[in-house]
Structure formats: structure tokens, C-alpha cells
Design a protein around this motif. Structure first.
Motif, PDB file in Angstrom:
ATOM      1  N   CYS A 101      32.394  44.693  33.561  1.00  0.00           N
ATOM      2  CA  CYS A 101      32.424  43.222  33.618  1.00  0.00           C
ATOM      3  C   CYS A 101      32.900  42.538  34.859  1.00  0.00           C
ATOM      4  O   CYS A 101      34.067  42.244  35.046  1.00  0.00           O
ATOM      5  CB  CYS A 101      33.432  42.755  32.342  1.00  0.00           C
TER       6      CYS A 101
ATOM      7  N   CYS B 176      36.660  44.142  28.603  1.00  0.00           N
ATOM      8  CA  CYS B 176      35.621  45.069  28.731  1.00  0.00           C
ATOM      9  C   CYS B 176      35.681  46.252  27.947  1.00  0.00           C
ATOM     10  O   CYS B 176      36.495  47.108  28.264  1.00  0.00           O
ATOM     11  CB  CYS B 176      35.142  45.259  30.313  1.00  0.00           C
TER      12      CYS B 176
ATOM     13  N   GLN C 284      28.088  45.059  30.625  1.00  0.00           N
ATOM     14  CA  GLN C 284      27.055  45.602  31.311  1.00  0.00           C
ATOM     15  C   GLN C 284      27.251  47.265  30.946  1.00  0.00           C
ATOM     16  O   GLN C 284      28.353  47.655  31.413  1.00  0.00           O
ATOM     17  CB  GLN C 284      27.100  45.378  32.784  1.00  0.00           C
TER      18      GLN C 284
ATOM     19  N   THR D 234      31.237  37.167  32.936  1.00  0.00           N
ATOM     20  CA  THR D 234      30.252  38.142  31.972  1.00  0.00           C
ATOM     21  C   THR D 234      30.229  37.335  30.975  1.00  0.00           C
ATOM     22  O   THR D 234      31.089  37.312  30.166  1.00  0.00           O
ATOM     23  CB  THR D 234      30.951  39.639  32.219  1.00  0.00           C
TER      24      THR D 234
ATOM     25  N   TYR E 263      34.919  39.815  29.134  1.00  0.00           N
ATOM     26  CA  TYR E 263      33.707  39.261  28.672  1.00  0.00           C
ATOM     27  C   TYR E 263      33.961  38.044  27.931  1.00  0.00           C
ATOM     28  O   TYR E 263      34.761  38.133  27.091  1.00  0.00           O
ATOM     29  CB  TYR E 263      32.529  40.198  28.317  1.00  0.00           C
TER      30      TYR E 263
END
Length: 426
Positions: free
Chosen positions: A294, A288, A302, A298, A276
Motif C-alpha cells: 500500500c 495493508c 495492491q 491507497t 489503505y
């Protein structure tokens, strides 16, 4: 043979009357022709020299033309007067001829119009008969010469007199336009001072003097800040974590979801899967973290969907399916195992509630399907149950939600019971 000058001074006399001589000198019957006059033969009275002529000696029979550089401006002139400054006097001048507007003559005794010279550069000569300039030309204008007013006009001899051109400035009395210096522009006419030149606009560079427009835009990968007056298209190198498209006034931070690990870049690169890229963060993308995934580009990791999780040491996941289904007997939220399912419920797979209300028991739970719910009738479910437990033989449970084996009741008289269900005795 006598010359004209000599013949002019063959003494002439005025004969009043009764004179016994052609040269009376007693003053009663006649006298010598006086200075400033001429006396033709037989004169009863002297005749004054006309303007433009003179007679410097008595006894003249005619007047002499006023010599060049002098004037004879009254009748009966005895001696010529030197021609005044600002004028010129050709031969036989009665009144001095003024130098025309836009010219001047500082010296006395000028012989001809060639003595009238153009008003000097930077000055103006208003009207006629100037012996010196009237003053400097106004700021915002320039005078190459021959100006007739403080606001100079174009003339055939001086076609560039007039407004200070764009890209330049003209202080008071400017002989020629002054170019705006490197790194500045002026896109209007009439500049009056160096302050009239403006700094090169942000995002552009100004590489020469006297510009009315910038030389061009800053190159990709570089920026030209406001107030800096850039001289070249590569003034400042775009820093890491930023991008600089053509004509950049300042480096632009990479937007969220993108990054740029190098200096001097025109664009940013989308964050790769499993990483990210937060806004304004310079440098490499961040892996991530656990419990998240991700996809490409990104901005913010998430969280794994409810009902899924990742182990605490797992990072760099790229898509939702990389998150694991919540394990049997557990419920999961925010990508983590939150605890065991409540007694009276079962959690086979994918549960995200402590007391789930999902479908009935399935032999196999497909990926992405929540297999959890209230403990069904005929079964009991202690805390953390993954599959409902059948009530022991000869017991029954007619309602769902049993928590303990004790919630299974003895089979009533006249019925038989098998795995928590009962039927009539045959």
C-alpha cells in the motif's frame, strides 16, 4: 345700531299695485316677502335666494350666506342642509365639495378640507367623496395610507406605498411589509404570504429577519442541510470519516485513499503508506493485509507482482519491492506461493508460472529478474528444481526439458560424454 342680521329682518313686502300702504298684507295689493326669498325696497316681486344663501324667515331684505358645515343647493333655500359625509362645506356652499381621491370623511357637517383625512393604512379610497374605504389593498402590496386604488401608488406623502419589498410578504390589507422570519429569504418583490418566504438555501445560513439573500455560507467543518433553515454558520458538525468545505449542504465522505479520524474537518488526509482507506469507511486506516502493498493514498491494497510473495503473517508493506522474490523451486502469483515448478523446468527465483519459459541459468539472479525456464539440454529437472542437475558422467541429453535422471541416455559408441554433453574420441 342694528346689525346686519337684524336689518335682514326689517320686514319687507311685495307691492303688486294700487297699494295704499308700504306694508300691504291683503294678498291682493301686496304681501309679506316669503321665506327663501328677499325683497328689496319697492319690490314688485320677491327674489329667490341664490344657491349658497338662504332666508329662514319671511320679510327678508337680503339672504344670509349658508353657514360652514351646511349647504344651500337650490334657489329659494329656506333652511340649510347638513353637509354630507365624504364632503366638506365652507361658508356659503351651494354644492358640497368632495374629499379628493385617497382621502375620506365619515362625519356629516364638515367645515373645511381638513376634515378629509388620508385613507387608512391597509385600505384604498378610489375616486372622490369617500365616506369609508372601498376595500383592502391587494395582497403582494402594502398601503401605508392615502391609497387611491387596490394597487397602491407612491405619493409624496406616502412614498413607500407599492410593491411588497424583497425579504418580506404582504397579505391582503397589509399596513406594512411583514419580514420573512429567521431562517428564510425572499429575493423577489411582491410576496403575498408566509409561504412566499423560502427556506434558507442548503449550504447557507439566514441569521436575521427580512433577508433577500442568505447571511453567508456555512463555515468549514460544518454543514447546513437543505430544508433545515440554518440560523448560524455552524449548524451541524461534520462527522468523522467526512469532510465539509465552506458552504457544505451535507457531509462529504472521504474519497477512496483518504480518511479523517476527527469531527469538524474541512479536508480529508491521504492514507499513510502501509495502510489503505476504502471509500465511505469512517475511522482509522486499515493495515495493508498480507500478500499486498500500500503506497501513500491507497484506496485498495495492491497485490504483490507475480513472481513475488509475502509470508502469511506479514502486513503493512508500502511498495512493490517490499514483496519478496518467489523462492527457488516455487512459482508465485497474487503475492502467494502457488506450488512447486513442474518437472522439466527449473525455477531459480521470481517464477510465476508452473511451466516457466524464462532465460537460461544464471550464476546469480538480480532482483526483479525472472530466473526460470525449460530445463536445458545436458541437464534434468525433477519437480521443484531450483537449479538444473547435470546428467551423470557417460550420459547425455541432447534435448531440453528432461524431467528425470533416466532421461539422460548412455553415451553412444565412439564418443565421450561429460556432464550430459558428448564429443568425438580422439
Amino acid at each position: 345700531m342694528p346689525t346686519r342680521f337684524h336689518s335682514a329682518f326689517i320686514h319687507r313686502f311685495v307691492c303688486i299695485g294700487g297699494s295704499e300702504s308700504d306694508r300691504p298684507i291683503d294678498g291682493l295689493k301686496g304681501y309679506l316677502c316669503p321665506k327663501g326669498f328677499y325683497c328689496p325696497a319697492g319690490s314688485a316681486i320677491e327674489v329667490p335666494c341664490e344657491p349658497g344663501t338662504y332666508s329662514p324667515m319671511p320679510g327678508a331684505s337680503f339672504c344670509l350666506p349658508c353657514p360652514p358645515g351646511t349647504m344651500c343647493n337650490t334657489p329659494g333655500t329656506k333652511e340649510p342642509i347638513i353637509c354630507s359625509a365624504g364632503h366638506y362645506c365652507p361658508v356659503q356652499t351651494a354644492y358640497p365639495l368632495p374629499c379628493p381621491a385617497g382621502t375620506m370623511n365619515m362625519m356629516e357637517g364638515a367645515l373645511s378640507a381638513t376634515a378629509c383625512v388620508a385613507c387608512p393604512a391597509g385600505s384604498f379610497c378610489r375616486g372622490e367623496a369617500n365616506d369609508q374605504p372601498d376595500g383592502p389593498c391587494l395582497q403582494g402590496y402594502f398601503c401605508q395610507g392615502g391609497a387611491t386604488d387596490a394597487v397602491p401608488l407612491v405619493s409624496e406623502m406616502f412614498p413607500r406605498n407599492g410593491f411588497c419589498p424583497s425579504g418580506h410578504y404582504c397579505p391582503e390589507g397589509a399596513l406594512t411589509p411583514m419580514p420573512c422570519p429567521l431562517g428564510s429569504i425572499r429575493n423577489n418583490t411582491g410576496g403575498t404570504s408566509l409561504e412566499s418566504c423560502l427556506p434558507c438555501p442548503a449550504g447557507h445560513y439566514c441569521a436575521s429577519e427580512g433577508l433577500q439573500m442568505p447571511s453567508g455560507s456555512c463555515l468549514p467543518g460544518f454543514y447546513c442541510p437543505a430544508g433545515f433553515s440554518a440560523l448560524s454558520p455552524n449548524a451541524f458538525l461534520c462527522p468523522k470519516g467526512h469532510h465539509c468545505p465552506p458552504g457544505s449542504a451535507s457531509p462529504l465522505p472521504c474519497p477512496a485513499g483518504e480518511y479523517q479520524p476527527n469531527r469538524g474537518s474541512e479536508v480529508c488526509v491521504p492514507c499513510q503508506p502501509g495502510y489503505y482507506c476504502e471509500e465511505t469507511i469512517a475511522g482509522d486506516p486499515q493495515p495493508c493485509p498480507p500478500h499486498t502493498y500500500c503506497p501513500p493514498a491507497t484506496k485498495v491494497p495492491q497485490l504483490c507482482h507475480n513472481g513475488t510473495f509475502t509470508p502469511a503473517h506479514t502486513s503493512g508493506l508500502q511498495e512493490p519491492n517490499d514483496c519478496l522474490p518467489c523462492p527457488p523451486g516455487k512459482f508465485c502469483r497474487r503475492g502467494q506461493i502457488q506450488g512447486s515448478c513442474a518437472a522439466g523446468f527449473f525455477c531459480l527465483s521470481g517464477s510465476y508460472e508452473f511451466t516457466p519459459h524464462g532465460p537460461s541459468v544464471a550464476a546469480a539472479c538480480p532482483p526483479g529478474v525472472i530466473c526460470a525456464g525449460l530445463c536445458p539440454a545436458g541437464f534434468y529437472c525433477p519437480e521443484g528444481t531450483d537449479e538444473p542437475l547435470a546428467c551423470p558422467p557417460n550420459t547425455l541429453r541432447s534435448l531440453p526439458g528432461a524431467r528425470h535422471k533416466a532421461d539422460c541416455l548412455p553415451c553412444p559408441s565412439g564418443y565421450w560424454c561429460h556432464q550430459g554433453k558428448c564429443g568425438d574420441i580422439l
